[in-house]
Design a protein around this motif. Sequence first.
Motif, short mmCIF file in Angstrom:
data_model
loop_
_atom_site.label_atom_id
_atom_site.label_comp_id
_atom_site.label_asym_id
_atom_site.label_seq_id
_atom_site.Cartn_x
_atom_site.Cartn_y
_atom_site.Cartn_z
N VAL A 157 -63.41 16.30 49.21
CA VAL A 157 -61.72 17.05 49.16
C VAL A 157 -61.30 16.72 47.30
CG1 VAL A 157 -59.22 16.76 49.83
CG2 VAL A 157 -61.20 16.36 50.93
N ILE A 158 -61.53 15.71 46.82
CA ILE A 158 -61.17 15.60 45.48
C ILE A 158 -62.44 17.36 44.37
CG2 ILE A 158 -61.17 15.02 43.19
CD1 ILE A 158 -60.41 12.15 44.85
N GLY A 159 -63.43 17.64 44.82
CA GLY A 159 -64.33 18.08 44.68
C GLY A 159 -64.00 19.64 44.00
N ALA A 160 -62.92 19.72 45.77
CA ALA A 160 -62.74 21.23 46.39
C ALA A 160 -61.50 21.21 45.48
CB ALA A 160 -62.15 20.97 48.02
N LEU A 161 -60.92 19.94 45.56
CA LEU A 161 -58.92 20.63 44.55
C LEU A 161 -59.39 20.65 43.30
CD1 LEU A 161 -57.37 17.57 46.49
CD2 LEU A 161 -57.39 19.70 46.19
N ILE A 162 -60.67 20.32 42.39
CA ILE A 162 -60.97 20.27 41.07
C ILE A 162 -61.06 21.90 41.21
CG2 ILE A 162 -62.68 20.41 39.47
CD1 ILE A 162 -63.12 17.04 40.34
N LEU A 163 -61.80 22.25 42.09
CA LEU A 163 -62.19 24.31 41.44
C LEU A 163 -61.09 24.60 42.35
CD1 LEU A 163 -65.60 24.14 43.93
CD2 LEU A 163 -65.63 23.79 41.44
N ARG A 164 -60.63 24.53 42.44
CA ARG A 164 -58.92 24.93 43.11
C ARG A 164 -58.25 25.34 42.08
NH1 ARG A 164 -54.08 24.48 44.29
NH2 ARG A 164 -53.31 25.80 46.06
N GLU A 165 -58.59 24.47 41.21
CA GLU A 165 -57.13 23.78 40.07
C GLU A 165 -57.82 24.98 39.11
OE1 GLU A 165 -54.17 22.52 37.78
OE2 GLU A 165 -54.45 22.95 40.25
N LEU A 166 -59.28 24.36 39.18
CA LEU A 166 -60.22 25.64 37.98
C LEU A 166 -59.99 26.80 38.07
CD1 LEU A 166 -63.49 23.97 37.58
CD2 LEU A 166 -62.03 24.17 35.30
N HIS A 167 -59.91 27.53 39.67
CA HIS A 167 -60.24 28.69 39.27
C HIS A 167 -58.50 28.94 39.31
CE1 HIS A 167 -61.19 32.16 40.88
NE2 HIS A 167 -60.04 32.43 41.79
N THR A 168 -56.97 28.85 39.92
CA THR A 168 -55.76 28.95 39.24
C THR A 168 -55.58 28.60 38.10
OG1 THR A 168 -56.06 27.96 42.07
CG2 THR A 168 -53.48 27.96 40.13
N LEU A 219 -51.49 13.44 48.04
CA LEU A 219 -50.73 13.44 46.69
C LEU A 219 -51.42 12.67 45.66
CD1 LEU A 219 -46.65 12.30 47.45
CD2 LEU A 219 -47.97 14.84 46.98
N PHE A 220 -52.22 11.76 46.45
CA PHE A 220 -53.65 10.53 44.84
C PHE A 220 -54.41 11.93 44.80
CE2 PHE A 220 -57.07 8.92 44.90
CZ PHE A 220 -57.00 7.77 43.98
N ASP A 221 -54.70 12.46 46.42
CA ASP A 221 -56.49 13.54 45.69
C ASP A 221 -55.94 13.99 44.45
OD1 ASP A 221 -57.78 11.84 47.98
OD2 ASP A 221 -56.82 13.79 49.15
N MET A 222 -53.94 15.78 44.81
CA MET A 222 -54.53 15.99 43.76
C MET A 222 -54.40 15.81 42.23
SD MET A 222 -51.13 17.73 45.89
CE MET A 222 -51.14 18.19 47.76
N LEU A 223 -53.25 14.51 42.30
CA LEU A 223 -53.04 14.21 40.79
C LEU A 223 -54.45 13.49 40.42
CD1 LEU A 223 -49.88 11.99 41.41
CD2 LEU A 223 -50.48 13.50 39.89
N PHE A 224 -55.53 13.50 41.06
CA PHE A 224 -56.74 12.63 40.41
C PHE A 224 -57.45 13.19 40.35
CE2 PHE A 224 -61.04 10.26 41.28
CZ PHE A 224 -60.77 9.56 40.39
N ALA A 225 -57.62 15.12 40.89
CA ALA A 225 -58.02 15.72 40.95
C ALA A 225 -57.79 16.68 39.41
CB ALA A 225 -58.29 16.88 42.32
N ARG A 226 -56.44 17.18 38.85
CA ARG A 226 -55.96 17.22 38.30
C ARG A 226 -56.72 15.72 36.46
NH1 ARG A 226 -50.02 19.79 38.05
NH2 ARG A 226 -50.85 21.61 39.86
N THR A 227 -56.67 14.46 37.05
CA THR A 227 -57.07 13.91 35.85
C THR A 227 -58.33 14.44 35.63
OG1 THR A 227 -55.12 12.29 36.45
CG2 THR A 227 -56.82 11.64 35.45
N ILE A 228 -59.41 14.43 36.53
CA ILE A 228 -60.75 14.41 36.50
C ILE A 228 -60.68 15.87 35.74
CG2 ILE A 228 -63.07 14.83 37.28
CD1 ILE A 228 -62.15 13.06 39.54
N LEU A 229 -59.87 16.42 35.87
CA LEU A 229 -60.65 17.36 35.44
C LEU A 229 -60.15 18.07 34.18
CD1 LEU A 229 -61.30 20.75 35.65
CD2 LEU A 229 -58.65 21.19 36.06
N GLU A 230 -58.95 17.42 34.24
CA GLU A 230 -57.73 16.99 32.19
C GLU A 230 -58.99 15.83 31.37
OE1 GLU A 230 -55.58 19.14 30.77
OE2 GLU A 230 -55.42 19.86 32.11
#
Length: 274
Positions: free
Chosen positions: A26-37, A118-129
């Motif tokens: 889930v977190i991996g998919a959110l990271i890819l989505r954030e990158l693309h967006t 919400l944890f997944d969303m924030l955690f994915a953004r944190t890892i990406l940044e």
Amino acid sequence: MEAKVYKNNNSSIREFFCGLRIQSRVIGALILRELHTRYGRENIGYLWIILEPMLFAIGIGILHAGSDSSEFAMTDIKPVPFAIVGYGTFIIFRNIVNRSGGTIEANAPLLYHRMVSLFDMLFARTILEAAGIMCSVFILIFLSYCLGIGGLPVRPLYILLGQLYITWLSFAISAIVCAATYENATIERLIHPMTYFAMPISAIFFMMEWIPNPYRGWLEWVPMAQCIEMVRYGQFDSASGKYFDFSYLSFFCTITTLIGLLALRAIRRHITLN
């Protein structure tokens, strides 16, 4: 009886690792989505995640390039890598916290999926940044070494630890900010200036040993200042390791994370999906 307990324990362990695998996907998919967006596939695409913080750090490094301050004389502490590791580490905090305000509004439709939180969303953004900024800092350190205006890290592990600690701290604060700014535009607008107000006390432009007491004693209570001191201790041989404490940082980050998670849990009940 013992066999039954053992079987139940094995079942619990399997369920835990199964849930962990699902959460990782889930977190991996959110990271890819954030990158693309955020960056899309045009121009240099995903490379902006590294190039963007590099441009900020290069600007600060150029401003310090001509410094002839006595603090930099006769030591291995050079102004350009000094600025790169200090400001580069602070960018982790600034980007993660600043971009946490609109997390719920930008990703609310994802909450229809039961496995996304919400944890997944924030955690994915944190890892990406954090990953992008860490890469940019190490690239700039290597470039400064190649250009003869800096050296390679003498204790690379401490640089990584300092950046991981400030990432942990940033994630915890971003959870609090995310909950506090939901449907509160006033607080959201205050977050950006507040992160800049944090710069003077975060030890970006100075080292702790340069500051006289009692001010140095006060700054030692600031977690960001300790993280940046840790990073500088990893970069420079003559830097002091007296001004950061792993126990204090771990305790502070743990308590702040707990508060952040409780805040997310409380605000989740008020989120309505249309």
